[in-house]
Motif scaffolding. Structure first.
Motif, PDB file in Angstrom:
ATOM      1  N   THR A  84       0.830  -1.207   0.000  1.00 16.01           N
ATOM      2  CA  THR A  84       0.000   0.000   0.000  1.00 16.01           C
ATOM      3  C   THR A  84       0.862   1.253   0.000  1.00 16.01           C
ATOM      4  O   THR A  84       0.336   2.360   0.110  1.00 16.01           O
ATOM      5  CB  THR A  84      -0.916   0.009   1.235  1.00 16.01           C
ATOM      6  OG1 THR A  84      -0.125  -0.085   2.429  1.00 16.01           O
ATOM      7  CG2 THR A  84      -1.894  -1.152   1.193  1.00 16.01           C
ATOM      8  N   SER A  85       2.175   1.078  -0.120  1.00 15.01           N
ATOM      9  CA  SER A  85       3.093   2.206  -0.190  1.00 15.01           C
ATOM     10  C   SER A  85       4.391   1.725  -0.817  1.00 15.01           C
ATOM     11  O   SER A  85       4.608   0.521  -0.976  1.00 15.01           O
ATOM     12  CB  SER A  85       3.370   2.784   1.212  1.00 15.01           C
ATOM     13  OG  SER A  85       4.012   1.825   2.037  1.00 15.01           O
ATOM     14  N   GLY A  86       5.240   2.667  -1.181  1.00 11.52           N
ATOM     15  CA  GLY A  86       6.531   2.325  -1.764  1.00 11.52           C
ATOM     16  C   GLY A  86       6.646   2.780  -3.211  1.00 11.52           C
ATOM     17  O   GLY A  86       5.646   3.111  -3.872  1.00 11.52           O
ATOM     18  N   ILE A  87       7.867   2.793  -3.700  1.00  7.38           N
ATOM     19  CA  ILE A  87       8.115   3.248  -5.071  1.00  7.38           C
ATOM     20  C   ILE A  87       7.482   2.295  -6.079  1.00  7.38           C
ATOM     21  O   ILE A  87       6.878   2.724  -7.068  1.00  7.38           O
ATOM     22  CB  ILE A  87       9.628   3.372  -5.320  1.00  7.38           C
ATOM     23  CG1 ILE A  87      10.263   4.310  -4.295  1.00  7.38           C
ATOM     24  CG2 ILE A  87       9.893   3.869  -6.729  1.00  7.38           C
ATOM     25  CD1 ILE A  87      11.769   4.366  -4.360  1.00  7.38           C
ATOM     26  N   GLY A  88       7.624   0.995  -5.857  1.00  5.44           N
ATOM     27  CA  GLY A  88       7.015   0.027  -6.761  1.00  5.44           C
ATOM     28  C   GLY A  88       5.502   0.150  -6.796  1.00  5.44           C
ATOM     29  O   GLY A  88       4.887   0.045  -7.871  1.00  5.44           O
ATOM     30  N   TYR A  89       4.893   0.363  -5.638  1.00  6.32           N
ATOM     31  CA  TYR A  89       3.445   0.557  -5.566  1.00  6.32           C
ATOM     32  C   TYR A  89       3.036   1.802  -6.343  1.00  6.32           C
ATOM     33  O   TYR A  89       2.039   1.781  -7.070  1.00  6.32           O
ATOM     34  CB  TYR A  89       3.028   0.683  -4.105  1.00  6.32           C
ATOM     35  CG  TYR A  89       1.592   1.075  -3.899  1.00  6.32           C
ATOM     36  CD1 TYR A  89       0.568   0.147  -4.029  1.00  6.32           C
ATOM     37  CD2 TYR A  89       1.253   2.387  -3.563  1.00  6.32           C
ATOM     38  CE1 TYR A  89      -0.754   0.507  -3.844  1.00  6.32           C
ATOM     39  CE2 TYR A  89      -0.068   2.754  -3.371  1.00  6.32           C
ATOM     40  CZ  TYR A  89      -1.065   1.812  -3.508  1.00  6.32           C
ATOM     41  OH  TYR A  89      -2.376   2.179  -3.328  1.00  6.32           O
ATOM     42  N   PHE A  90       3.814   2.876  -6.216  1.00  5.91           N
ATOM     43  CA  PHE A  90       3.507   4.122  -6.935  1.00  5.91           C
ATOM     44  C   PHE A  90       3.564   3.905  -8.439  1.00  5.91           C
ATOM     45  O   PHE A  90       2.678   4.342  -9.178  1.00  5.91           O
ATOM     46  CB  PHE A  90       4.503   5.206  -6.511  1.00  5.91           C
ATOM     47  CG  PHE A  90       4.334   6.500  -7.251  1.00  5.91           C
ATOM     48  CD1 PHE A  90       3.427   7.453  -6.827  1.00  5.91           C
ATOM     49  CD2 PHE A  90       5.093   6.773  -8.383  1.00  5.91           C
ATOM     50  CE1 PHE A  90       3.265   8.652  -7.502  1.00  5.91           C
ATOM     51  CE2 PHE A  90       4.947   7.962  -9.068  1.00  5.91           C
ATOM     52  CZ  PHE A  90       4.030   8.905  -8.629  1.00  5.91           C
ATOM     53  N   VAL A  91       4.614   3.218  -8.910  1.00  4.53           N
ATOM     54  CA  VAL A  91       4.749   2.972 -10.353  1.00  4.53           C
ATOM     55  C   VAL A  91       3.603   2.097 -10.859  1.00  4.53           C
ATOM     56  O   VAL A  91       3.035   2.342 -11.927  1.00  4.53           O
ATOM     57  CB  VAL A  91       6.112   2.311 -10.646  1.00  4.53           C
ATOM     58  CG1 VAL A  91       6.202   1.877 -12.110  1.00  4.53           C
ATOM     59  CG2 VAL A  91       7.250   3.264 -10.315  1.00  4.53           C
TER      60      VAL A  91
END
Length: 217
Positions: free
Chosen positions: A161-168
């Protein structure tokens, strides 16, 4: 893309996505290195442990990393523990094998000299074995660091629900192309920056190893 990068990573998303990713990466990689070096030393100094454990190690390291993601989600959920565990599990094996192989290739004269001066046990490990195999440990750590970044991004895309991979991943699902490329650019900068830091630490720790100076990048 540059505007999206500035808005996302300098202002809005730094504390909510970048910091959690860096924390997961640091914890997982640290656990892999500490556990890998300790286990690798055990395999290197004990012929019995090497004979019993090496087939198991070869089997575990052959399992594709992505195949472990569903099992890690079942065991640890989708929180930070799941990311740290999958990074630590997959990334420890290169360190284990390079550490064990480094001990096997240590100069026999150096080891005999240490034993002739009654340097044994933990003193032998601390003052002779670990300094002698440090270049091999760093070789394993370099491979593990690349795997750690890959596993971090993959695990955050699959269950987070968070993190750079989640954002991408969310940017791709919503067709926010500038945001998606902003995340990709950040991942590239992250990998490049980690490589620079790793090289600086390796040069400092292994400054005595003249054979590696021409091979470092």
């Amino acid at each position: 893309m540059l505007e999206a990068f500035r808005d996302a990573w300098i202002f809005d998303r730094f504390t909510s996505d970048v910091l959690p990713s860096l924390l997961r990466l640091a914890l997982g990689f640290s656990a892999a290195v500490i556990g890998g070096v300790a286990f690798g030393i055990l395999l290197g100094v004990s012929d019995v442990a090497r004979m019993l454990c090496l087939p198991v190690v070869s089997f575990l390291r052959s399992i594709p990393a992505v195949a472990m993601l569903p099992l890690s989600i079942v065991l640890f959920g989708i929180g930070t523990g799941q990311k740290v565990s999958i990074i630590a599990f997959v990334c420890c094996w290169p360190v284990v094998l390079d550490t064990a192989d480094g001990i096997a290739s240590l100069n026999s004269t150096m080891m005999l000299t240490a034993r002739s001066y009654q340097v044994r046990g933990t003193e032998l490990v601390r003052h002779v074995i670990i300094p002698g195999i440090m270049p091999r440990i760093f070789a394993g750590m370099r491979v593990s660091l690349s795997l750690a970044v890959l596993l971090l991004v993959t695990s955050e895309m699959v269950a987070a629900t968070s993190g750079i991979g989640y954002f991408v991943w969310q940017a791709q699902l919503t067709f926010s192309i500038p945001d998606m490329w902003a995340g990709i650019i950040l991942l590239g900068l992250l990998g490049y920056g980690l490589n620079l830091i790793f090289n600086a630490v390796e040069r400092r720790v292994c400054a005595w190893d003249t054979s590696m100076k021409g091979n470092r990048r």
